[in-house]
Design a protein around this motif. Structure first.
Motif, short mmCIF file in Angstrom:
data_model
loop_
_atom_site.label_atom_id
_atom_site.label_comp_id
_atom_site.label_asym_id
_atom_site.label_seq_id
_atom_site.Cartn_x
_atom_site.Cartn_y
_atom_site.Cartn_z
N LEU A 66 -20.24 -6.03 -4.09
CA LEU A 66 -19.49 -6.50 -2.94
C LEU A 66 -19.58 -5.43 -1.88
CD1 LEU A 66 -17.50 -8.30 -1.37
CD2 LEU A 66 -15.64 -7.16 -2.63
N LEU A 67 -20.01 -5.81 -0.70
CA LEU A 67 -20.14 -4.90 0.44
C LEU A 67 -19.12 -5.32 1.49
CD1 LEU A 67 -24.01 -5.13 0.64
CD2 LEU A 67 -22.70 -3.24 -0.32
N ILE A 68 -18.40 -4.35 2.03
CA ILE A 68 -17.38 -4.63 3.05
C ILE A 68 -17.53 -3.61 4.16
CG2 ILE A 68 -14.89 -4.56 3.54
CD1 ILE A 68 -14.41 -5.56 0.68
N ARG A 69 -17.39 -4.09 5.38
CA ARG A 69 -17.30 -3.19 6.54
C ARG A 69 -16.04 -3.52 7.30
NH1 ARG A 69 -23.21 -4.61 8.85
NH2 ARG A 69 -24.37 -4.16 6.94
N GLY A 70 -15.47 -2.50 7.93
CA GLY A 70 -14.29 -2.72 8.75
C GLY A 70 -13.65 -1.40 9.14
N PRO A 71 -12.66 -1.46 10.00
CA PRO A 71 -11.96 -0.25 10.41
C PRO A 71 -10.93 0.16 9.36
CG PRO A 71 -11.06 -2.12 11.57
CD PRO A 71 -12.21 -2.64 10.75
N ALA A 72 -10.81 1.46 9.17
CA ALA A 72 -9.79 2.00 8.27
C ALA A 72 -8.56 2.37 9.09
CB ALA A 72 -10.32 3.23 7.54
N GLU A 73 -7.43 1.82 8.70
CA GLU A 73 -6.16 2.18 9.32
C GLU A 73 -5.49 3.19 8.40
OE1 GLU A 73 -1.96 0.26 10.88
OE2 GLU A 73 -3.26 -0.92 9.58
N VAL A 74 -5.16 4.35 8.95
CA VAL A 74 -4.56 5.43 8.16
C VAL A 74 -3.11 5.62 8.59
CG1 VAL A 74 -4.73 7.86 7.51
CG2 VAL A 74 -6.82 6.54 7.98
N VAL A 75 -2.21 5.53 7.62
CA VAL A 75 -0.79 5.72 7.88
C VAL A 75 -0.27 6.75 6.88
CG1 VAL A 75 1.49 4.63 7.89
CG2 VAL A 75 -0.51 3.36 8.70
N GLU A 76 0.35 7.80 7.39
CA GLU A 76 0.92 8.81 6.50
C GLU A 76 2.25 8.30 5.94
OE1 GLU A 76 0.39 12.97 7.33
OE2 GLU A 76 -0.85 12.40 9.06
N VAL A 77 2.49 8.63 4.68
CA VAL A 77 3.66 8.15 3.95
C VAL A 77 4.33 9.34 3.27
CG1 VAL A 77 4.38 6.71 1.99
CG2 VAL A 77 2.57 5.91 3.54
N ASP A 78 5.64 9.40 3.37
CA ASP A 78 6.38 10.38 2.57
C ASP A 78 6.53 9.79 1.17
OD1 ASP A 78 6.76 12.25 4.61
OD2 ASP A 78 8.54 11.21 5.35
N GLY A 79 6.03 10.49 0.19
CA GLY A 79 6.08 9.99 -1.18
C GLY A 79 4.79 9.28 -1.56
N ILE A 80 4.90 8.42 -2.56
CA ILE A 80 3.74 7.74 -3.13
C ILE A 80 3.48 6.42 -2.40
CG2 ILE A 80 2.85 6.68 -5.26
CD1 ILE A 80 3.08 9.76 -5.38
N VAL A 81 2.24 6.20 -2.04
CA VAL A 81 1.82 4.93 -1.44
C VAL A 81 1.99 3.83 -2.50
CG1 VAL A 81 -0.17 3.65 -0.55
CG2 VAL A 81 0.24 6.00 0.22
N HIS A 82 2.64 2.74 -2.13
CA HIS A 82 2.92 1.65 -3.07
C HIS A 82 1.64 1.16 -3.78
CE1 HIS A 82 4.73 -1.89 -4.82
NE2 HIS A 82 3.90 -2.66 -4.15
N GLU A 83 0.57 0.97 -3.03
CA GLU A 83 -0.68 0.45 -3.60
C GLU A 83 -1.35 1.47 -4.52
OE1 GLU A 83 0.03 -1.80 0.25
OE2 GLU A 83 0.14 0.30 -0.37
N TYR A 84 -1.05 2.75 -4.35
CA TYR A 84 -1.55 3.79 -5.25
C TYR A 84 -0.99 3.52 -6.65
CZ TYR A 84 -2.25 8.61 -7.02
OH TYR A 84 -2.62 9.73 -7.75
N ARG A 85 0.29 3.22 -6.70
CA ARG A 85 0.94 2.89 -7.99
C ARG A 85 0.33 1.61 -8.58
NH1 ARG A 85 5.85 4.23 -7.09
NH2 ARG A 85 6.17 5.64 -8.83
N LEU A 86 0.18 0.58 -7.75
CA LEU A 86 -0.39 -0.68 -8.24
C LEU A 86 -1.82 -0.48 -8.77
CD1 LEU A 86 0.84 -3.10 -5.43
CD2 LEU A 86 1.77 -2.85 -7.75
N ALA A 87 -2.60 0.32 -8.07
CA ALA A 87 -3.97 0.58 -8.53
C ALA A 87 -3.96 1.31 -9.88
CB ALA A 87 -4.73 1.40 -7.49
N HIS A 88 -3.11 2.31 -10.01
CA HIS A 88 -3.04 3.03 -11.29
C HIS A 88 -2.62 2.10 -12.43
CE1 HIS A 88 -3.69 6.77 -9.19
NE2 HIS A 88 -3.85 7.34 -10.36
#
Length: 160
Positions: free
Chosen positions: A87-109
């Motif tokens: 699967l190949l994807i192109r697009g802009p990356a939106e970067v948002v700083e978060v205090d603590g753990i990114v919710h999706e980081y937990r879901l991915a783990h």
């Protein structure tokens, strides 16, 4: 059906190969341009939320500034096969700083390691003062290669 869509068509995100890879434990490899102007590819765990491929990195990572300066990225999520599936994807990356753990980081783990081990890994880094960056890529281009129903460009003449 979507085996006849042209590469680049966003409806390819719904292709069975794309759906399988977006739900898989394969790493996403993100290609971007570093602050020094040279290309980089970085493997990352990801979470697909139905609209964005979301990855996370810890605060202070060099890629944060690079992605803000040049947000256009390319991702590949692939399984070696045989036959390989890509699967190949192109697009802009939106970067948002978060205090603590990114919710999706937990879901991915949790997806990669299972609920219990995933939560242990997250708990080990979830400390007071930790900051992360949420990196979300909303596809503007999609491509699928499965080497049976969707061949790369030069091999398309082999398709019926």
């Amino acid at each position: 059906m979507n085996d006849r869509l042209r590469q680049g068509d966003l409806r390819l995100i719904e292709h069975e190969v794309a759906a399988r890879l977006l739900a898989s434990k394969e790493l996403a490899r993100m290609a971007y341009v570093a602050s020094d102007g040279t290309p980089r590819v970085f493997p990352m765990m990801f979470h697909w939320n139905g609209e964005e491929v979301v990855m996370a990195t810890f605060g202070g990572a060099a890629k944060i500034a690079a992605l803000r300066a040049r947000p256009d990225v390319a991702l590949t999520i692939d399984a070696p096969g045989p036959p390989p599936e890509v699967l190949l994807i192109r697009g802009p990356a939106e970067v948002v700083e978060v205090d603590g753990i990114v919710h999706e980081y937990r879901l991915a783990h949790h997806r990669y390691f299972g609920e219990e081990q995933g939560e242990q890994v997250v708990a080990a880094v979830d400390r007071p003062g930790v900051t992360m960056a949420r990196i979300a890529v909303r596809p503007t281009w999609a491509g699928v290669l499965d080497f049976s129903s969707r061949m790369p460009g030069p091999l398309r003449h082999l398709e019926s």
